[in-house]
Design an enzyme around this catalytic site. Structure first.
Site, PDB file in Angstrom:
ATOM      1  N   GLU A  62       0.836  -1.202   0.000  1.00 17.41           N
ATOM      2  CA  GLU A  62       0.000   0.000   0.000  1.00 17.41           C
ATOM      3  C   GLU A  62       0.874   1.257   0.000  1.00 17.41           C
ATOM      4  OE1 GLU A  62      -3.772   1.719   2.518  1.00 17.41           O
ATOM      5  OE2 GLU A  62      -1.890   1.378   3.580  1.00 17.41           O
ATOM      6  N   TRP A  84      -8.299  -1.931  -0.246  1.00 14.49           N
ATOM      7  CA  TRP A  84      -9.063  -0.799  -0.782  1.00 14.49           C
ATOM      8  C   TRP A  84     -10.214  -1.262  -1.664  1.00 14.49           C
ATOM      9  CZ3 TRP A  84      -8.668   4.531  -0.125  1.00 14.49           C
ATOM     10  CH2 TRP A  84      -7.610   4.966   0.679  1.00 14.49           C
ATOM     11  N   TYR A 148      -4.619   9.314  -1.657  1.00 16.81           N
ATOM     12  CA  TYR A 148      -3.283   9.678  -1.167  1.00 16.81           C
ATOM     13  C   TYR A 148      -2.225   9.830  -2.258  1.00 16.81           C
ATOM     14  CZ  TYR A 148      -5.289   8.535   3.363  1.00 16.81           C
ATOM     15  OH  TYR A 148      -6.098   8.512   4.470  1.00 16.81           O
ATOM     16  N   CYS A 200      -7.832  10.002   5.879  1.00 15.84           N
ATOM     17  CA  CYS A 200      -7.808   9.867   7.341  1.00 15.84           C
ATOM     18  C   CYS A 200      -6.480  10.378   7.881  1.00 15.84           C
ATOM     19  CB  CYS A 200      -8.036   8.424   7.757  1.00 15.84           C
ATOM     20  SG  CYS A 200      -9.695   7.822   7.399  1.00 15.84           S
ATOM     21  N   ARG A 220      -6.848  12.556  11.182  1.00 14.40           N
ATOM     22  CA  ARG A 220      -8.116  13.125  11.639  1.00 14.40           C
ATOM     23  C   ARG A 220      -9.017  12.078  12.268  1.00 14.40           C
ATOM     24  NH1 ARG A 220     -12.440  11.568   8.657  1.00 14.40           N
ATOM     25  NH2 ARG A 220     -11.971  10.689   6.611  1.00 14.40           N
ATOM     26  N   ASP A 223      -9.355   4.260  12.950  1.00 11.07           N
ATOM     27  CA  ASP A 223      -9.955   2.982  13.327  1.00 11.07           C
ATOM     28  C   ASP A 223      -8.881   2.230  14.114  1.00 11.07           C
ATOM     29  OD1 ASP A 223     -10.707   0.310  13.425  1.00 11.07           O
ATOM     30  OD2 ASP A 223     -11.287   0.173  11.318  1.00 11.07           O
TER      31      ASP A 223
END
Length: 318
Positions: A62, A84, A148, A200, A220, A223
């Site tokens: 990733e 994803w 991203y 995130c 921000r 999980d």
């Protein structure tokens, strides 16, 4: 200030004991605290959790996807990385091109209805096969847009130019190490409405002192059971790679989280994890003489002496 894996476990305990019960966009519900920071000394070992097995290969592939500036899940699927898939799949099943069974709220329904879950898996397998073998389909439904990789490598300005933030920050570290502007932002307000998932991990900053490179991430939303262990290891790996390119040692990874939450359907898994003893952290080995961050591949990384407790499965909230 809390340090290392114990800092992560203490965050889990804090949320279970003091977290506010909140609703969320997925309909799952969370227990949440606001404003939390953890620190990881990267010289003490690579911060991959030992109280449950975390798949380093998924984290590394990733990160390389981000670094390449790629936004299409085809690269991830080619590397057997499915993390994803749900966001791309959601776009397909909501489109006019989809003519299969109703997949509305597939994330929750797959947990509640075994018959539906079997059909969901079937449709997901069809989707993945088409992404891998149908270039036109992959281009249309595999691309997640302004996520991203796009923001890191091709931030678009109002004049239509592209800014390579990652390349620029590496050059800044090399030429002006004492700068307070070693920053990469993924939060582009103009692009938020068009993103499959608004970032995130929104902003990260590097800091050079005593020949060591440190990184702080502002996230921000985290999980804590499923996502945060990946984020810790991903930014630790990024720090190692950039330190390597810039001729620096590694320092700390500092992780600052806004809304740190545990989903209500992860609570029992977290309690299981908290009963386990921590083990020594593994070491990261770069097996290649490559220098540039942009040249590394999965085969260039080796994790040494990783001996975690078994993995703990939990559903992802989409």
């Amino acid at each position: 200030m809390l340090q290392g894996e114990q800092a992560y476990l203490d965050l889990c305990k804090l949320i279970l004991e003091e977290g506010h019960k909140k609703e969320d966009r997925t309909g799952t519900g969370t227990y949440s605290v606001f404003g939390h920071q953890m620190r990881f000394d990267l010289n003490e070992g690579f911060p991959l959790l030992t109280t449950k097995k975390v798949n380093f290969r998924l984290i590394a592939s990733e990160l390389l996807w981000f670094i390449k500036g790629d936004t299409n899940i085809k690269y991830l699927l080619e590397n057997n990385n499915n993390i994803w898939n749900e966001w791309a799949f959601e776009r397909w099943v909501a489109s006019e091109d989809y003519n299969g069974p109703d997949m509305t709220d597939f994330g929750l329904r797959s947990l509640q209805d075994e018959e539906f879950n079997m059909e969901y898996k079937k449709q997901m397998d069809i989707f993945k096969e088409r992404i891998l073998h149908d270039d036109a389909f992959a281009k249309k439904y595999g691309d997640l847009g302004f996520v991203y990789g796009k923001q890191w490598r091709k931030w678009e300005t109002k004049t239509g130019e592209a800014i390579d933030q990652l390349k620029n920050v590496i050059e800044s570290i090399r030429t002006n190490p004492d700068s307070r502007r070693h920053i990469v932002s993924a939060w582009n307000p103009e692009d938020i409405p068009f993103m499959a998932l608004p970032p995130c991990h929104t902003l990260f900053q590097f800091y050079v002192a005593d020949g060591k490179l440190s990184c702080q991430l502002y996230q921000r939303s985290g999980d804590v059971f499923l996502g945060v262990p990946f984020n810790i290891a991903s930014y630790a790996l990024l720090t190692h790679l950039i330190a390597h390119e810039c001729g620096l040692e590694v320092g700390e990874f500092v992780h600052t989280i806004g809304d740190a939450h545990i989903y209500s359907n992860h609570v029992e898994q977290v309690k299981t994890q908290l009963k386990r003893e921590t083990r020594p952290l593994p070491k990261l080995k770069l097996k290649s003489d490559k220098q540039s961050v942009f040249d590394f591949e999965l085969s260039d990384f080796e994790l040494v002496d990783y001996n975690p407790h078994p993995a703990i499965k939990a559903p992802i909230a989409v």
